[in-house]
Design an enzyme around this catalytic site. Structure first.
Site, PDB file in Angstrom:
ATOM      1  N   GLU A   1       6.110  39.902 -47.870  1.00  0.00           N
ATOM      2  CA  GLU A   1       5.791  39.353 -49.190  1.00  0.00           C
ATOM      3  C   GLU A   1       4.451  39.906 -49.656  1.00  0.00           C
ATOM      4  O   GLU A   1       3.398  39.347 -49.324  1.00  0.00           O
ATOM      5  CB  GLU A   1       5.709  37.822 -49.117  1.00  0.00           C
ATOM      6  CG  GLU A   1       7.011  37.144 -48.772  1.00  0.00           C
ATOM      7  CD  GLU A   1       7.077  35.742 -49.371  1.00  0.00           C
ATOM      8  OE1 GLU A   1       8.057  35.452 -50.063  1.00  0.00           O
ATOM      9  OE2 GLU A   1       6.136  34.960 -49.165  1.00  0.00           O
TER      10      GLU A   1
ATOM     11  N   SER B   1       8.651  37.684 -56.438  1.00  0.00           N
ATOM     12  CA  SER B   1       9.296  37.847 -57.746  1.00  0.00           C
ATOM     13  C   SER B   1      10.695  38.462 -57.655  1.00  0.00           C
ATOM     14  O   SER B   1      11.107  39.238 -58.515  1.00  0.00           O
ATOM     15  CB  SER B   1       8.407  38.669 -58.699  1.00  0.00           C
ATOM     16  OG  SER B   1       7.189  37.998 -58.916  1.00  0.00           O
TER      17      SER B   1
ATOM     18  N   GLY C   1       5.014  35.261 -57.423  1.00  0.00           N
ATOM     19  CA  GLY C   1       4.842  34.436 -58.604  1.00  0.00           C
ATOM     20  C   GLY C   1       4.242  35.177 -59.787  1.00  0.00           C
ATOM     21  O   GLY C   1       3.823  34.559 -60.767  1.00  0.00           O
TER      22      GLY C   1
ATOM     23  N   LYS D   1       8.443  25.470 -52.613  1.00  0.00           N
ATOM     24  CA  LYS D   1       6.992  25.199 -52.666  1.00  0.00           C
ATOM     25  C   LYS D   1       6.755  23.720 -52.998  1.00  0.00           C
ATOM     26  O   LYS D   1       7.579  22.883 -52.647  1.00  0.00           O
ATOM     27  CB  LYS D   1       6.312  26.150 -53.651  1.00  0.00           C
ATOM     28  CG  LYS D   1       6.674  27.615 -53.373  1.00  0.00           C
ATOM     29  CD  LYS D   1       5.783  28.606 -54.046  1.00  0.00           C
ATOM     30  CE  LYS D   1       6.240  30.015 -53.679  1.00  0.00           C
ATOM     31  NZ  LYS D   1       5.372  31.059 -54.185  1.00  0.00           N
TER      32      LYS D   1
ATOM     33  N   HIS E   1       2.948  31.757 -44.679  1.00  0.00           N
ATOM     34  CA  HIS E   1       3.048  32.135 -46.090  1.00  0.00           C
ATOM     35  C   HIS E   1       1.647  32.439 -46.627  1.00  0.00           C
ATOM     36  O   HIS E   1       0.675  31.794 -46.239  1.00  0.00           O
ATOM     37  CB  HIS E   1       3.701  30.992 -46.885  1.00  0.00           C
ATOM     38  CG  HIS E   1       4.079  31.411 -48.278  1.00  0.00           C
ATOM     39  ND1 HIS E   1       3.150  31.513 -49.288  1.00  0.00           N
ATOM     40  CD2 HIS E   1       5.269  31.798 -48.803  1.00  0.00           C
ATOM     41  CE1 HIS E   1       3.772  31.938 -50.388  1.00  0.00           C
ATOM     42  NE2 HIS E   1       5.052  32.113 -50.121  1.00  0.00           N
TER      43      HIS E   1
ATOM     44  N   GLU F   1       0.224  31.714 -49.273  1.00  0.00           N
ATOM     45  CA  GLU F   1      -0.463  30.577 -49.893  1.00  0.00           C
ATOM     46  C   GLU F   1      -1.125  29.701 -48.837  1.00  0.00           C
ATOM     47  O   GLU F   1      -2.165  29.096 -49.077  1.00  0.00           O
ATOM     48  CB  GLU F   1       0.539  29.776 -50.749  1.00  0.00           C
ATOM     49  CG  GLU F   1       0.889  30.535 -52.028  1.00  0.00           C
ATOM     50  CD  GLU F   1       2.256  30.241 -52.599  1.00  0.00           C
ATOM     51  OE1 GLU F   1       2.888  29.240 -52.215  1.00  0.00           O
ATOM     52  OE2 GLU F   1       2.709  31.044 -53.445  1.00  0.00           O
TER      53      GLU F   1
ATOM     54  N   ASN G   1      12.373  29.010 -51.297  1.00  0.00           N
ATOM     55  CA  ASN G   1      11.098  28.343 -51.026  1.00  0.00           C
ATOM     56  C   ASN G   1      10.718  27.543 -52.275  1.00  0.00           C
ATOM     57  O   ASN G   1      10.213  28.108 -53.245  1.00  0.00           O
ATOM     58  CB  ASN G   1      10.038  29.421 -50.713  1.00  0.00           C
ATOM     59  CG  ASN G   1       8.658  28.818 -50.496  1.00  0.00           C
ATOM     60  OD1 ASN G   1       8.502  27.602 -50.416  1.00  0.00           O
ATOM     61  ND2 ASN G   1       7.654  29.676 -50.411  1.00  0.00           N
TER      62      ASN G   1
END
Ligand code: PGA
Length: 247
Positions: free
Chosen positions: A165, A209, A171, A11, A94, A96, A9
């Site tokens: 996730e 991560s 991150g 991003k 996701h 985000e 990904n």
């Protein structure tokens, strides 16, 4: 029974020059690997990456898809458009997007449906925040998120990939331990089992991560069938080492 899947990904990172350089470095990937590798660039670069991927035997993915079919939805990219570019997988839900674009469980379920309708495999993300985990709500949160997708997609649910996730691991460099991740994956598998008899063939990825130092232990867990990789997918050597850890 299930071959691993590693999805990159990217991003909102990269440009034409850095994308080409990153992909050039990935040409060293073992051609005899058993795991499937998916690269999800930003939508603007789907065409560029599509042209460069086949020689590596990787497949193209996207990071999002519209919940609408076509028409007056400025800025949206439809599932049919993704398919037109050879996209085979799309990340939906996701964290985000749930956070910055207020995507609800129902919207994520709708996007899943759109992707399935054109033959693209959705990678449906679920995961709890740290506050939810601390409050003892981790299991309830991921079950609720997955239940919405199961409810809207009926028997087609066996065609999706799930990605667990934990939001607090994305991150941050703070990975879920293999035991904690496996516990949630087993729970998600049980939920899928209640919805489809094909649950044992479905892949459940871990994301948050994942890196060359922790990948092997995570991937060794019974119900972890690959990874959704952000940061480490932008570093050629790290990504190659994840791909080889996945078999
Ligand atoms: P990360 O991101 O690997 O950088 O934690 C994973 C993701 O957001 O999919």
């Amino acid at each position: 029974m299930r071959n691993n899947l590693i999805a990159a990904n990217w991003k909102m990172n990269g440009d034409t020059a850095s994308n080409a350089a990153l992909l050039a470095g990935l040409r060293l990937a073992n051609p005899n690997r058993s795991c499937e590798v998916v690269i999800c660039p930003p939508a603007a670069y789907l065409g560029q990456v599509q042209a460069l991927l086949p020689e590596m035997g990787f497949v193209l993915g996207a990071q999002d898809v519209s919940a609408f079919e076509s028409g007056a939805y400025t800025g949206e990219v439809s599932a049919a458009m993704l398919r037109d570019f050879g996209v085979r997988y799309v990340i939906v839900g996701h964290s985000e997007r749930r956070k910055h674009h207020a995507e609800s469980d129902e919207l994520v379920a709708q996007k899943t449906k759109r992707a399935l309708a054109v033959g693209i495999t959705p990678i449906v993300c679920v995961g709890e925040t740290w506050a939810e985990r601390e409050a003892g709500l981790a299991e309830q949160t991921v079950k609720r998120q997955l239940a919405a997708v199961i409810h809207a997609n009926g028997h087609c649910i066996s065609e999706i990939v799930v990605a667990y996730e934990p939001v607090w691991a994305i991150g941050t460099g703070q990975t879920a331990t293999p035991e904690v991740a496996q516990q949630v994956h087993a729970l998600l598998r049980a939920q899928l089992r209640a919805a489809t008899e094909r649950s044992d063939r479905m892949r459940i990825l871990y994301g948050g991560s994942m890196n060359p130092g922790n990948a092997a232990q995570l991937l060794a867990q019974e119900d972890i069938d690959g990874g959704l990789v952000g940061g480490a997918s932008l570093k050629g050597a790290d990504f190659l080492s994840l791909v080889s850890a996945a078999g």
